[in-house]
Design a protein around this motif. Structure first.
Motif, PDB file in Angstrom:
ATOM      1  N   ASP A 186     101.209  35.694  34.196  1.00  0.00           N
ATOM      2  CA  ASP A 186     100.004  36.531  34.270  1.00  0.00           C
ATOM      3  C   ASP A 186      99.312  36.376  35.619  1.00  0.00           C
ATOM      4  OD1 ASP A 186     100.314  37.695  31.828  1.00  0.00           O
ATOM      5  OD2 ASP A 186      98.853  36.435  30.783  1.00  0.00           O
ATOM      6  N   LEU A 187      99.288  35.155  36.141  1.00  0.00           N
ATOM      7  CA  LEU A 187      98.658  34.941  37.440  1.00  0.00           C
ATOM      8  C   LEU A 187      99.389  35.718  38.540  1.00  0.00           C
ATOM      9  CD1 LEU A 187      97.940  31.096  37.267  1.00  0.00           C
ATOM     10  CD2 LEU A 187      96.224  32.912  37.251  1.00  0.00           C
ATOM     11  N   ILE A 192      94.095  38.049  34.663  1.00  0.00           N
ATOM     12  CA  ILE A 192      93.347  36.812  34.418  1.00  0.00           C
ATOM     13  C   ILE A 192      92.355  36.970  33.260  1.00  0.00           C
ATOM     14  CG2 ILE A 192      93.584  35.855  36.739  1.00  0.00           C
ATOM     15  CD1 ILE A 192      90.977  37.107  37.502  1.00  0.00           C
ATOM     16  N   LYS A 193      92.737  37.805  32.303  1.00  0.00           N
ATOM     17  CA  LYS A 193      91.829  38.064  31.184  1.00  0.00           C
ATOM     18  C   LYS A 193      92.268  37.385  29.888  1.00  0.00           C
ATOM     19  CE  LYS A 193      90.108  42.516  32.862  1.00  0.00           C
ATOM     20  NZ  LYS A 193      89.913  43.958  32.562  1.00  0.00           N
ATOM     21  N   ARG A 194      93.423  36.757  29.885  1.00  0.00           N
ATOM     22  CA  ARG A 194      93.859  36.071  28.667  1.00  0.00           C
ATOM     23  C   ARG A 194      94.435  34.706  29.021  1.00  0.00           C
ATOM     24  NH1 ARG A 194      99.506  39.060  26.758  1.00  0.00           N
ATOM     25  NH2 ARG A 194     100.687  38.598  28.660  1.00  0.00           N
ATOM     26  N   TYR A 236      89.329  32.702  40.289  1.00  0.00           N
ATOM     27  CA  TYR A 236      90.783  32.849  40.214  1.00  0.00           C
ATOM     28  C   TYR A 236      91.283  33.717  41.362  1.00  0.00           C
ATOM     29  CZ  TYR A 236      91.930  30.561  35.789  1.00  0.00           C
ATOM     30  OH  TYR A 236      92.173  29.619  34.815  1.00  0.00           O
ATOM     31  N   ARG A 237      90.585  34.800  41.603  1.00  0.00           N
ATOM     32  CA  ARG A 237      91.006  35.694  42.696  1.00  0.00           C
ATOM     33  C   ARG A 237      90.910  34.975  44.043  1.00  0.00           C
ATOM     34  NH1 ARG A 237      87.936  39.277  39.372  1.00  0.00           N
ATOM     35  NH2 ARG A 237      89.338  40.657  38.213  1.00  0.00           N
ATOM     36  N   THR A 251     103.663  27.299  41.214  1.00  0.00           N
ATOM     37  CA  THR A 251     104.743  26.610  40.485  1.00  0.00           C
ATOM     38  C   THR A 251     104.432  26.364  39.014  1.00  0.00           C
ATOM     39  OG1 THR A 251     103.851  24.453  41.138  1.00  0.00           O
ATOM     40  CG2 THR A 251     105.538  25.436  42.560  1.00  0.00           C
ATOM     41  N   GLY A 252     103.333  26.892  38.496  1.00  0.00           N
ATOM     42  CA  GLY A 252     103.030  26.638  37.088  1.00  0.00           C
ATOM     43  C   GLY A 252     101.767  27.335  36.640  1.00  0.00           C
ATOM     44  N   ASP A 253     101.411  27.091  35.386  1.00  0.00           N
ATOM     45  CA  ASP A 253     100.206  27.690  34.818  1.00  0.00           C
ATOM     46  C   ASP A 253      98.958  27.096  35.466  1.00  0.00           C
ATOM     47  OD1 ASP A 253     102.056  28.862  33.192  1.00  0.00           O
ATOM     48  OD2 ASP A 253     101.541  27.693  31.397  1.00  0.00           O
TER      49      ASP A 253
END
Length: 287
Positions: A186-187, A192-194, A236-237, A251-253
């Motif tokens: 998702d990223l 970035i809503k869930r 996040y942005r 490389t990950g969540d």
């Protein structure tokens, strides 16, 4: 003390409850409790008045009780000792009590570490350069987690209860260590809503043996801001733009932890949340 009582105690060489309590610097209620337990019963009880009296013959027993209580030996064990008064019994009591003391020491050391960790975390959050991206090298962190898609419209507290119930967690270990994640997929799509999971970061002092996994030791692009999960989107942005501008590979969540919230203060201006995104940096890149 009435004249009749004075004559009676003087003749018998006895002490009233009050006199005994004053001599040994203790509460009368404690003496009565010792009587109930049977570890120090009065020498004599007047059959008419029901007044209780002690004698000097009981001083040694009282001194033993006070000595053992000073060592925090439970009253039940003291009663057991008097039922089987022997050197080996006393040695066994000492050995058991030493183990209890050592265990308390271990518990206190763990509490001190937890306090130190939390104080350092809060102090760092209060003095952080909010809204500024910082690269951190973070160690591996053990987790228990609940993998489930949800949004801010869902009740996070209910999800935390689900996490607690599923793993039989002690509620006391939650403060400041619950986080949520947005999946790497998702990223990468700038969605970035869930969230994809809710988790609890475990510390060594939590004494929780079975983790569900771990956040890997890695470089993380991080940012702290004043606010809770609801205010995370622009930050996040900011992190995604930072990574993109430098050609850094995610490389990950994500890791999103509210460090200071309603659990610590009623002042919403002091709420602090941190976002973290792991990445790989080109070998020659310097920060």
């Amino acid at each position: 003390m009435t004249e009749k009582v004075q004559q009676e105690t003087g003749k018998r060489g006895l002490l009233t409850v009050g006199e005994m309590a004053r001599l040994f610097h203790m509460n009368i209620r404690t003496l009565r409790y010792y009587d109930q337990l049977g570890i120090l019963k009065p020498e004599y009880v007047n059959p008419e008045t029901k007044y209780r009296y002690y004698s000097t013959n009981q001083f040694e027993r009282m001194n033993t009780i006070k000595y053992l209580r000073a060592l925090d030996v439970p009253l039940e064990k003291i009663a057991s000792f008097f039922n089987e008064k022997d050197v080996n019994t006393m040695l066994s009591i000492f050995a058991d009590q030493r183990e209890r003391v050592l265990e308390k020491q271990r518990q206190l050391i763990q509490i001190e570490r937890k306090l130190t960790n939390r104080m350092e975390q809060i102090q760092a959050a209060l003095s952080a350069p909010y809204g500024q991206v910082t690269v951190k090298q973070l160690p591996q962190r053990e987790l228990v987690l609940l993998e489930k898609d949800f949004t801010l419209a869902d009740d996070l507290e209910l999800l935390i209860r689900d996490l607690s119930r599923d793993h039989r967690l002690d509620e006391a270990i939650f403060l400041g260590k619950v986080g949520v994640s947005i999946s790497q997929q998702d990223l990468e799509k700038n969605q970035i809503k869930r969230f994809s999971s809710i988790f609890l970061v475990l510390e060594a002092e939590d004494n929780f043996a079975e983790s569900d996994g771990a956040l890997p030791a890695a470089s993380y692009a991080t940012v702290q801001y004043q606010g809770t999960h609801q205010a995370a989107a622009p930050y996040y942005r900011l992190l995604l733009d930072y990574l993109a501008a430098r050609g850094l590979k995610m490389t990950g969540d994500s890791v999103e932890i509210t460090i200071i919230d309603w659990g610590m203060t009623n002042d919403s201006n002091k709420f602090v949340t941190e976002l973290q995104i792991p990445f790989i940096a080109p070998k020659m890149l310097k920060f």
